[in-house]
Design a protein around this motif. Structure first.
Motif, PDB file in Angstrom:
ATOM      1  N   MET A   1      88.146  39.713 125.798  1.00  0.00           N
ATOM      2  CA  MET A   1      87.799  39.166 124.498  1.00  0.00           C
ATOM      3  C   MET A   1      88.068  40.172 123.374  1.00  0.00           C
ATOM      4  N   THR A   2      87.835  41.460 123.649  1.00  0.00           N
ATOM      5  CA  THR A   2      88.086  42.477 122.626  1.00  0.00           C
ATOM      6  C   THR A   2      89.549  42.455 122.192  1.00  0.00           C
ATOM      7  N   TYR A   3      90.436  42.273 123.159  1.00  0.00           N
ATOM      8  CA  TYR A   3      91.869  42.203 122.856  1.00  0.00           C
ATOM      9  C   TYR A   3      92.140  41.121 121.820  1.00  0.00           C
ATOM     10  N   TYR A   4      91.589  39.938 122.022  1.00  0.00           N
ATOM     11  CA  TYR A   4      91.860  38.817 121.126  1.00  0.00           C
ATOM     12  C   TYR A   4      91.185  38.971 119.766  1.00  0.00           C
ATOM     13  N   ARG A   5      90.094  39.733 119.702  1.00  0.00           N
ATOM     14  CA  ARG A   5      89.447  39.999 118.415  1.00  0.00           C
ATOM     15  C   ARG A   5      90.209  41.054 117.625  1.00  0.00           C
ATOM     16  N   THR A   6      90.893  41.964 118.328  1.00  0.00           N
ATOM     17  CA  THR A   6      91.586  43.076 117.683  1.00  0.00           C
ATOM     18  C   THR A   6      93.026  42.737 117.316  1.00  0.00           C
ATOM     19  N   TYR A   7      93.716  42.007 118.186  1.00  0.00           N
ATOM     20  CA  TYR A   7      95.142  41.723 117.994  1.00  0.00           C
ATOM     21  C   TYR A   7      95.403  40.230 118.014  1.00  0.00           C
ATOM     22  N   GLU A   8      96.303  39.802 117.137  1.00  0.00           N
ATOM     23  CA  GLU A   8      96.672  38.388 117.111  1.00  0.00           C
ATOM     24  C   GLU A   8      97.704  38.048 118.175  1.00  0.00           C
ATOM     25  N   ASN A   9      98.578  39.025 118.510  1.00  0.00           N
ATOM     26  CA  ASN A   9      99.657  38.755 119.457  1.00  0.00           C
ATOM     27  C   ASN A   9     100.180  40.072 120.033  1.00  0.00           C
ATOM     28  N   LYS A  10     101.153  39.968 120.932  1.00  0.00           N
ATOM     29  CA  LYS A  10     101.728  41.157 121.575  1.00  0.00           C
ATOM     30  C   LYS A  10     102.416  42.067 120.570  1.00  0.00           C
ATOM     31  N   GLU A  11     103.017  41.478 119.563  1.00  0.00           N
ATOM     32  CA  GLU A  11     103.702  42.280 118.561  1.00  0.00           C
ATOM     33  C   GLU A  11     102.736  43.229 117.860  1.00  0.00           C
ATOM     34  N   ASP A  12     101.515  42.760 117.588  1.00  0.00           N
ATOM     35  CA  ASP A  12     100.498  43.619 116.965  1.00  0.00           C
ATOM     36  C   ASP A  12     100.130  44.792 117.865  1.00  0.00           C
ATOM     37  N   VAL A  13     100.079  44.545 119.169  1.00  0.00           N
ATOM     38  CA  VAL A  13      99.774  45.608 120.128  1.00  0.00           C
ATOM     39  C   VAL A  13     100.878  46.662 120.101  1.00  0.00           C
ATOM     40  N   VAL A  14     102.133  46.205 120.095  1.00  0.00           N
ATOM     41  CA  VAL A  14     103.266  47.132 120.070  1.00  0.00           C
ATOM     42  C   VAL A  14     103.267  47.935 118.777  1.00  0.00           C
ATOM     43  N   ILE A  15     103.009  47.274 117.658  1.00  0.00           N
ATOM     44  CA  ILE A  15     102.971  47.983 116.369  1.00  0.00           C
ATOM     45  C   ILE A  15     101.903  49.072 116.405  1.00  0.00           C
ATOM     46  N   GLN A  16     100.716  48.760 116.916  1.00  0.00           N
ATOM     47  CA  GLN A  16      99.651  49.769 116.984  1.00  0.00           C
ATOM     48  C   GLN A  16     100.025  50.903 117.927  1.00  0.00           C
ATOM     49  N   PHE A  17     100.618  50.572 119.069  1.00  0.00           N
ATOM     50  CA  PHE A  17     101.070  51.574 120.035  1.00  0.00           C
ATOM     51  C   PHE A  17     102.060  52.537 119.370  1.00  0.00           C
ATOM     52  N   LEU A  18     103.065  51.985 118.690  1.00  0.00           N
ATOM     53  CA  LEU A  18     104.089  52.818 118.049  1.00  0.00           C
ATOM     54  C   LEU A  18     103.527  53.588 116.861  1.00  0.00           C
ATOM     55  N   LYS A  19     102.676  52.944 116.083  1.00  0.00           N
ATOM     56  CA  LYS A  19     102.105  53.600 114.903  1.00  0.00           C
ATOM     57  C   LYS A  19     101.280  54.820 115.304  1.00  0.00           C
TER      58      LYS A  19
END
Length: 134
Positions: A1-19
Motif C-alpha cells: 500500500m505504501t508503494y501506491y500512496r508514494t508513486y502513481e506508476n513505474k515511471e515515478d519509481v524510476v525517476i526517484q531511483f535516478l534522481k
C-alpha cells in the motif's frame, strides 16, 4: 500500500531511483571530492555496476528507458554548464549537452546490456578519452 500512496506508476519509481543517484553524483562533483574527472567517471560506473540489474530492466523496458533518457538529459543540462563553467543558454552549449549525454547514455547502455564485462576503471578511461577527444 505504501508503494501506491508514494508513486502513481513505474515511471515515478524510476525517476526517484535516478534522481537519488544523480543528486548524489552532482553533490560529489560540486564538493570537488575528486582529483580529476576520471575519478568521478569511475564513481559513476561503479554506481551503475552496483545497480546493474535494475539498470538492465530499465533499459529493456521502452517506457522506462524513455523516462531515464529524459532524466539524463535534464541532469546534463544542470551538470555540463558547471563542468565547463559556462553561464547562459547558448546553442553551442545545448548541442554539446545533447552530444555528450547521448554518448554517455549509449556507452553506459551498451556496457550494461553486454553484461558489464569491462571494469568501471576501463569504462571511466574510455569516457574520459572520448569526452576529451583522446
Amino acid at each position: 500500500m505504501t508503494y501506491y500512496r508514494t508513486y502513481e506508476n513505474k515511471e515515478d519509481v524510476v525517476i526517484q531511483f535516478l534522481k537519488t543517484r544523480t543528486d548524489r553524483l552532482l553533490k560529489q562533483f560540486d564538493e570537488g571530492n575528486y582529483q580529476n574527472r576520471y575519478e568521478w567517471y569511475k564513481e559513476i560506473f561503479e554506481e551503475i555496476l552496483e545497480q546493474k540489474e535494475i539498470t538492465y530492466k530499465i533499459l529493456k523496458t521502452p517506457q522506462l528507458c524513455a523516462v531515464a533518457l529524459e532524466h539524463f538529459n535534464n541532469f546534463a543540462k544542470v551538470l555540463l554548464p558547471r563542468v565547463y563553467k559556462i553561464e547562459g543558454d547558448s546553442t553551442a552549449m545545448h548541442n554539446r549537452i545533447i552530444y555528450q549525454t547521448g554518448g554517455f547514455v549509449f556507452l553506459m547502455s551498451h556496457w550494461v546490456l553486454d553484461g558489464c564485462r569491462q571494469s568501471p576503471e576501463e569504462m571511466a578511461h574510455l569516457l574520459d578519452g572520448y569526452i576529451h577527444n583522446q
